[in-house]
Design an enzyme around this catalytic site. Sequence first.
Site, short mmCIF file in Angstrom:
data_model
loop_
_atom_site.label_atom_id
_atom_site.label_comp_id
_atom_site.label_asym_id
_atom_site.label_seq_id
_atom_site.Cartn_x
_atom_site.Cartn_y
_atom_site.Cartn_z
N PHE A 149 0.79 -1.00 -0.39
CA PHE A 149 -0.38 0.16 0.01
C PHE A 149 0.61 1.14 -0.24
O PHE A 149 0.43 2.55 -0.26
CB PHE A 149 -0.88 -0.17 1.28
CG PHE A 149 -0.34 0.89 2.32
CD1 PHE A 149 -0.34 1.63 2.63
CD2 PHE A 149 0.42 -0.59 3.31
CE1 PHE A 149 0.11 2.00 4.43
CE2 PHE A 149 1.22 -0.27 4.71
CZ PHE A 149 1.25 0.89 4.73
N LYS A 173 -1.41 -7.51 -8.79
CA LYS A 173 -2.08 -7.23 -8.65
C LYS A 173 -1.82 -6.43 -7.07
O LYS A 173 -0.84 -5.97 -6.31
CB LYS A 173 -2.20 -8.78 -7.73
CG LYS A 173 -3.78 -8.85 -7.36
CD LYS A 173 -3.87 -8.21 -5.44
CE LYS A 173 -2.73 -8.51 -4.25
NZ LYS A 173 -3.62 -7.46 -3.63
N GLU A 176 -4.92 -3.45 -2.08
CA GLU A 176 -6.64 -3.93 -1.82
C GLU A 176 -7.11 -2.28 -1.27
O GLU A 176 -8.05 -1.64 -1.23
CB GLU A 176 -7.32 -4.62 -1.27
CG GLU A 176 -6.78 -5.45 0.17
CD GLU A 176 -5.68 -5.96 0.27
OE1 GLU A 176 -4.89 -5.71 -1.07
OE2 GLU A 176 -5.66 -7.31 1.42
N SER A 226 5.04 -6.81 3.05
CA SER A 226 6.03 -7.29 4.21
C SER A 226 6.51 -8.97 4.17
O SER A 226 6.58 -9.61 3.52
CB SER A 226 5.18 -7.50 5.64
OG SER A 226 4.27 -8.50 4.78
N CYS A 281 10.07 2.32 3.21
CA CYS A 281 10.56 0.67 3.00
C CYS A 281 11.73 1.53 2.98
O CYS A 281 13.10 0.94 4.03
CB CYS A 281 10.49 -0.24 1.83
SG CYS A 281 10.73 0.62 0.57
N GLU A 385 9.16 -4.16 12.30
CA GLU A 385 9.21 -2.82 11.88
C GLU A 385 7.96 -2.48 12.25
O GLU A 385 7.39 -3.29 12.40
CB GLU A 385 8.83 -3.52 10.39
CG GLU A 385 8.70 -2.66 9.66
CD GLU A 385 8.78 -3.00 8.49
OE1 GLU A 385 7.83 -3.88 8.08
OE2 GLU A 385 9.30 -2.01 7.18
P1 NAD Z 1 1.49 -6.48 3.21
O1 NAD Z 1 2.98 -7.84 2.96
O2 NAD Z 1 0.87 -6.83 3.66
O3 NAD Z 1 1.24 -6.64 1.58
C1 NAD Z 1 1.55 -6.62 0.04
C2 NAD Z 1 0.69 -7.39 -1.16
O4 NAD Z 1 0.35 -8.55 -0.39
C3 NAD Z 1 -0.78 -7.18 -0.81
O5 NAD Z 1 -0.38 -6.86 -2.27
C4 NAD Z 1 -1.60 -8.11 -0.23
O6 NAD Z 1 -2.83 -8.12 -1.41
C5 NAD Z 1 -0.73 -8.81 -0.52
N1 NAD Z 1 -1.08 -10.01 0.30
C6 NAD Z 1 -1.39 -9.95 1.85
N2 NAD Z 1 -1.39 -10.69 2.53
C7 NAD Z 1 -1.75 -11.72 1.73
C8 NAD Z 1 -0.74 -13.08 1.76
N3 NAD Z 1 -1.64 -13.84 2.94
N4 NAD Z 1 -0.95 -13.68 0.84
C9 NAD Z 1 -1.08 -13.40 0.12
N5 NAD Z 1 -1.34 -11.91 -0.42
C10 NAD Z 1 -0.76 -11.35 0.73
O7 NAD Z 1 2.13 -5.29 2.61
P2 NAD Z 1 1.65 -3.85 2.83
O8 NAD Z 1 1.26 -3.99 4.63
O9 NAD Z 1 0.90 -3.59 2.02
O10 NAD Z 1 3.10 -2.98 2.97
C11 NAD Z 1 4.12 -2.59 3.93
C12 NAD Z 1 5.25 -3.51 3.86
O11 NAD Z 1 5.64 -3.65 2.80
C13 NAD Z 1 6.31 -3.22 5.08
O12 NAD Z 1 6.58 -4.03 5.66
C14 NAD Z 1 7.27 -2.18 4.01
O13 NAD Z 1 8.76 -2.32 4.46
C15 NAD Z 1 7.03 -3.23 2.92
N6 NAD Z 1 7.81 -2.63 1.42
C16 NAD Z 1 8.47 -3.43 1.19
C17 NAD Z 1 9.68 -2.55 0.21
C18 NAD Z 1 10.76 -2.86 -0.07
O14 NAD Z 1 11.60 -2.60 -0.85
N7 NAD Z 1 11.50 -3.64 0.65
C19 NAD Z 1 9.09 -0.97 -0.58
C20 NAD Z 1 7.81 -1.01 0.56
C21 NAD Z 1 7.21 -1.58 1.14
#
Ligand code: NAD
Length: 500
Positions: A149, A173, A176, A226, A281, A385
């Site tokens: 997000f 994808k 959401e 994450s 991040c 984090e």
């Molecule tokens: P998230 O992991 O909750 O979601 C990321 C994506 O995965 C979304 O599209 C979500 O719909 C999908 N998803 C969530 N749960 C899932 C599951 N159980 N099975 C399959 N798909 C699933 O992350 P978030 O809260 O949207 O974003 C924040 C996180 O992203 C933080 O941890 C941040 O550090 C990380 N991030 C990392 C970088 C990087 O370059 N390393 C860059 C931006 C964000």
Amino acid sequence: MNTLGNFINGAQTPSNSGRFSPVYNPATGQQTLQVSLSSADETREAIAIADKAFAQWSKVTPVRRARILFRFKTLLEQHFDELAEAISLEHGKVLSDAKGELTRGLEVVEFACGIPHLLKGEYSLNVGTHVDSYSLMQPLGVCAGISPFNFPVMVPMWMFPIALACGNTFVMKPSEKDPSVIMKVAELLTAAGLPDGVFNIVNGDKQAVDVLLTDDRVQAVSFVGSTPIAEYIYTTGSMHGKRVQALGGAKNHMLVMPDADTDQVVSALMGAAYGSAGERCMAISVAVCVGDEAADQLISQIKQEISTMLVGPGTGLKQEPHMGPLISKVHAEKVKHYIDSGVKDGADLLVDGRDFKVAGHEQGYFVGPTLFDNVKPGMRIYNEEIFGPVLSVVRVNSFQEAVDLINAHEFGNGTSIFTANGESARQFSEQIQVGMVGINIPIPVPMAFHSFGGWKRSIFGPLNMHGNDGVRFFTRMKTVTARWPKNDITNHSFSMPTMK
Ligand code: NAD
């Protein structure tokens, strides 16, 4: 209530799944729309469309593909302000920050316009008598992107412009939580002349993601989010024979040496810790100070700066705030629980953002800037984090103690050192086990023509995002060895071919 569907075959398409997720304006807490959570069948249909489009798109010459991306870049520039405002409204980040996100995404499109130069492959003349060898960099097929997000446009743009420039088709994808702006971006791709079916968006949750990870037609999966989900994406996708790059979470430390210019450090830390409400991040969430004198001076100046910070909605105010709300009520509560746990674990809470309210926006998901001193490894606020506006100060006695501390952390996304001493900086960049390092730079995000990625549990898979790694990820190399003999080859040889 408006419902956001999918983007399939060049146009917005409603979903029939009957499942939805609410989307909010985080500054007001008001629901603005609902997004469809696509079914497994709808996701398979999107893959089928991308698969069909691949046959044609992969044969379009690289220069023609780049020209379409060039027109896309021009359209993005023409719609820059409206896209930035839409990001700010749905994500909550302040407008100037949303413009920064869009600019970094645009830079990847610019990079992708030059990709024909990187698809030239290698050529060796005369590897044997009358034998030449050359490599072809060919597209993979259908590639998938799954994004978080916190950068609803930039992170998808780390992925699809490169994939498309290399001749692949794509199913995206998005998160959401803030899915609208990337749908507008998709319309610009169509307006730029991208053939229908080459780029598609499937909105959804785990159900859609699991199809992308297991369907045989998907060749590669690019993920950012994450760490627990990144690990799941990597293991499941790899198990199903896909190429996977999965970038995860972070806990970025800034090492402050006693010889650093404190004014510079404070200015850098304020933006890096509290910009985008800490939801980056590459945010700095830990300041590691060498020596108590430096720590005391730093803390006193940061407290002063926090007291002058303006927190409010990302758009609509005469004076732009320094930071906006968090993405959701659930996330704001999670951040507040982290602050509770820091107090319980014995850290000194110097500035408390838990009861922070913005007048006129009482239902918004705001948490005020928060500052802890005397944070130690083992405390949850140090180990995990938080992804919010919470800065922890850790005190150490020496440079080496600081390096060992950072190297012992499970994450290794970004880090920085502030110092006036070239040798400390050089030692730091050599010894530190982190993927992206800043020297007197707080957020060292590489440019589009370099590659972005961390170390340790901040990444799963060998190839980073964009730059040369991005091109390698979205192409597969084939090496051709060719002989054009003058005379017929008549002698059979049953031994390994070698140069005589
Ligand atoms: P998230 O992991 O909750 O979601 C990321 C994506 O995965 C979304 O599209 C979500 O719909 C999908 N998803 C969530 N749960 C899932 C599951 N159980 N099975 C399959 N798909 C699933 O992350 P978030 O809260 O949207 O974003 C924040 C996180 O992203 C933080 O941890 C941040 O550090 C990380 N991030 C990392 C970088 C990087 O370059 N390393 C860059 C931006 C964000």
